[in-house]
Design an enzyme around this catalytic site. Structure first.
Site, short mmCIF file in Angstrom:
data_model
loop_
_atom_site.label_atom_id
_atom_site.label_comp_id
_atom_site.label_asym_id
_atom_site.label_seq_id
_atom_site.Cartn_x
_atom_site.Cartn_y
_atom_site.Cartn_z
N LEU A 127 0.73 -1.15 0.01
CA LEU A 127 -0.10 -0.01 0.03
C LEU A 127 0.72 1.45 -0.06
O LEU A 127 0.79 2.28 -0.73
CB LEU A 127 -0.87 -0.21 1.20
CG LEU A 127 -1.72 1.24 1.47
CD1 LEU A 127 -2.80 1.32 0.12
CD2 LEU A 127 -2.59 0.94 2.64
N ALA A 132 2.70 8.63 -0.57
CA ALA A 132 1.45 8.10 -0.20
C ALA A 132 1.72 7.32 1.07
O ALA A 132 1.53 5.96 0.85
CB ALA A 132 0.75 7.09 -1.32
N GLY A 133 1.81 8.00 2.09
CA GLY A 133 1.97 7.14 3.53
C GLY A 133 0.73 7.20 4.05
O GLY A 133 -0.17 6.60 4.17
N GLY A 244 -8.91 -2.53 11.01
CA GLY A 244 -8.69 -3.98 11.53
C GLY A 244 -7.17 -4.03 12.22
O GLY A 244 -6.85 -4.61 13.15
N ARG A 246 -5.17 -2.00 13.16
CA ARG A 246 -4.97 -1.21 14.31
C ARG A 246 -5.06 -1.90 15.52
O ARG A 246 -4.38 -1.79 16.72
CB ARG A 246 -5.61 0.15 14.40
CG ARG A 246 -4.95 1.13 13.09
CD ARG A 246 -6.13 2.13 12.88
NE ARG A 246 -5.21 3.02 11.64
CZ ARG A 246 -6.12 3.53 10.61
NH1 ARG A 246 -7.27 3.72 10.90
NH2 ARG A 246 -5.45 4.18 9.67
N GLN A 282 9.64 5.87 46.58
CA GLN A 282 8.19 6.41 46.14
C GLN A 282 8.46 6.52 44.51
O GLN A 282 7.65 6.29 43.54
CB GLN A 282 7.67 7.33 46.76
CG GLN A 282 6.29 7.87 46.52
CD GLN A 282 5.85 8.93 47.32
OE1 GLN A 282 6.35 10.10 46.91
NE2 GLN A 282 4.99 8.78 48.13
N GLY A 343 21.65 3.26 33.65
CA GLY A 343 22.67 3.01 32.79
C GLY A 343 22.42 1.50 32.17
O GLY A 343 22.64 1.36 30.82
N GLU A 366 0.81 1.29 10.55
CA GLU A 366 -0.76 1.05 10.46
C GLU A 366 -1.56 2.49 11.07
O GLU A 366 -2.43 2.58 11.69
CB GLU A 366 -1.13 -0.01 11.65
CG GLU A 366 -0.72 -1.26 11.05
CD GLU A 366 -1.78 -1.88 9.87
OE1 GLU A 366 -2.60 -1.15 9.47
OE2 GLU A 366 -1.30 -2.91 9.59
N SER A 369 0.07 8.02 15.29
CA SER A 369 -0.66 8.73 16.23
C SER A 369 -1.54 9.90 15.63
O SER A 369 -2.67 10.07 16.33
CB SER A 369 0.21 9.17 17.38
OG SER A 369 0.57 7.60 18.21
#
Length: 386
Positions: A127, A132-133, A244, A246, A282, A343, A366, A369
């Site tokens: 695709l 075309a991304g 789907g 995703r 903590q 580290g 896919e 964000s």
């Protein structure tokens, strides 16, 4: 929605977890460093034998018919051990689903059993292109009708599993004069088709054992019967496939994030500084609490999207929400896990370094964000305007 897993789903989850622990985890670092294809393909065949290549595919085509929730569970468990293997499983499942949903009876009977059984080590989607991304409607690859054939010319990039895929689902422009996105069709192209060349393999930051290559089409002639669905209806197929997919990638991200935090939490109970285990501080406790809370929320979002798809409800918005939150939370969890190890987490002697590299792509492929946010907001605003 009842979020309690069925006995079958629990069994599938346990099987995936046991396999990942016994077969994938011991070789994950080796695969990352060497890209040992023999080991990767061997494990893919074992996963096919377990029925994991067609989890939402009907039994008549060799699938497991276990459903979308089971697919999500499997993806999470496999990714906890090896993201490179998991992404191949995800793509294989989605190729099977696309063929099942849009293919002719002959196409279904020919290709789905070969993918599910492992006769084809993998299947792939063609695709994405250079220009075309995030906007696949801008693709330039063309398919020109010539008698009872189509002739493909163009190229695709970032194609997962390309060197060992047996069949490709390829999108191409079939009506260059149609409005943007309206003149695109979808085809099944076998790997040995003359005119199809597997181009260079990308050198990536993570998921190194999963090959990612360019596809080049030079006068690649395929029969007209290779078309999936109707002519010029391919963009709709692509949009449905991405929704789907995703769920699969969100589940993969969740698995990597959980693996990172599980390792970091155990490490915190063993590492001592200032006269006590660092798990007693903590700052560390809050990192652990926040990461696991977000990952659990991601799991619930994924289960909701998977359940909606499995029961035939609309799920595009929910899949985007799940993918967005799961992959962003997983990236954050890996960062926090590295911080807990200090580290050591930055060295290749510990798996956190690999998890952090492997998880980064999940918020990109896919659908990034940013694209997920566009989809979510569009669906919400559409609902308000109704």
């Amino acid at each position: 929605m009842n979020i309690t897993l069925t006995e079958e789903q629990k069994l599938i989850q346990d099987t995936a977890r046991d396999f990942a622990k016994a077969e994938l985890e011991p070789v994950a670092d080796h695969l990352d460093r060497t890209k040992d294809r023999e080991v990767l393909l061997g494990n893919l065949k074992k996963l096919a034998d377990l029925g994991f290549m067609g989890l939402n595919v009907r039994e008549e085509y060799g699938g497991s018919e276990a459903g979308v929730v089971a697919f999500s569970l499997v993806m999470t468990e496999l990714a906890r051990a090896c993201a490179s293997t998991a992404v191949t499983v995800s793509v294989n499942n989605m190729v099977c689903e696309v063929i099942q949903a849009t293919g002719s009876q002959e196409q279904k009977s020919t290709y789905i059993p070969r993918i599910c059984s492992g006769e084809y080590a993998a299947a792939a989607f063609g695709l994405t292109e250079t220009c075309a991304g995030s906007d696949p409607s801008g693709m330039a690859t063309q398919a020109v009708r010539d008698g009872d054939s189509y002739v493909l010319n163009g190229s695709k990039i970032f194609i997962t599993s390309a060197p060992y895929a047996g069949v490709f689902v390829v999108w191409a422009v079939t009506d260059k004069d149609a409005p943007r996105g309206k003149g695109i069709s979808c085809f099944l192209v076998q790997a040995d088709t003359p005119g199809l060349t597997i181009g260079k393999e990308e050198e990536k930051m993570g998921q190194n054992a999963s090959a990612t290559n360019e596809l080049i089409f030079q006068d690649c002639r395929i029969p007209a019967s290779a078309m999936l669905g109707k002519e010029n209806d391919g963009f709709r197929i692509a949009v449905a496939e991405l929704a789907g997919g995703r769920i699969g990638i969100g589940s993969l991200g969740l698995g990597v994030g959980l693996a990172a935090m599980d390792y970091a939490a155990r490490y915190a109970t063993e590492r001592s500084q200032f006269g006590q285990k660092i798990s007693q501080f903590q700052a560390i406790q809050w990192m652990i609490a926040d990461a696991y809370t977000e990952l659990e929320a991601a799991r619930l979002l994924l289960m909701n999207a998977a359940y909606r798809k499995e029961t035939g409800k609309s799920f595009a918005k929910e899949a985007s929400m799940a993918k967005l939150f799961a992959t962003e939370s997983a990236n954050k969890a890996c960062y926090q896990a590295m911080q807990i190890l200090g580290g050591y987490g930055y060295t290749k002697d510990f798996p956190i370094e690999r998890f952090t590299r492997d998880v980064r792509i999940t918020s990109i492929y896919e659908g990034t964000s940013e694209i997920q946010r566009l989809i979510i907001s569009r669906e919400i605003l559409k609902g308000l305007a109704a």
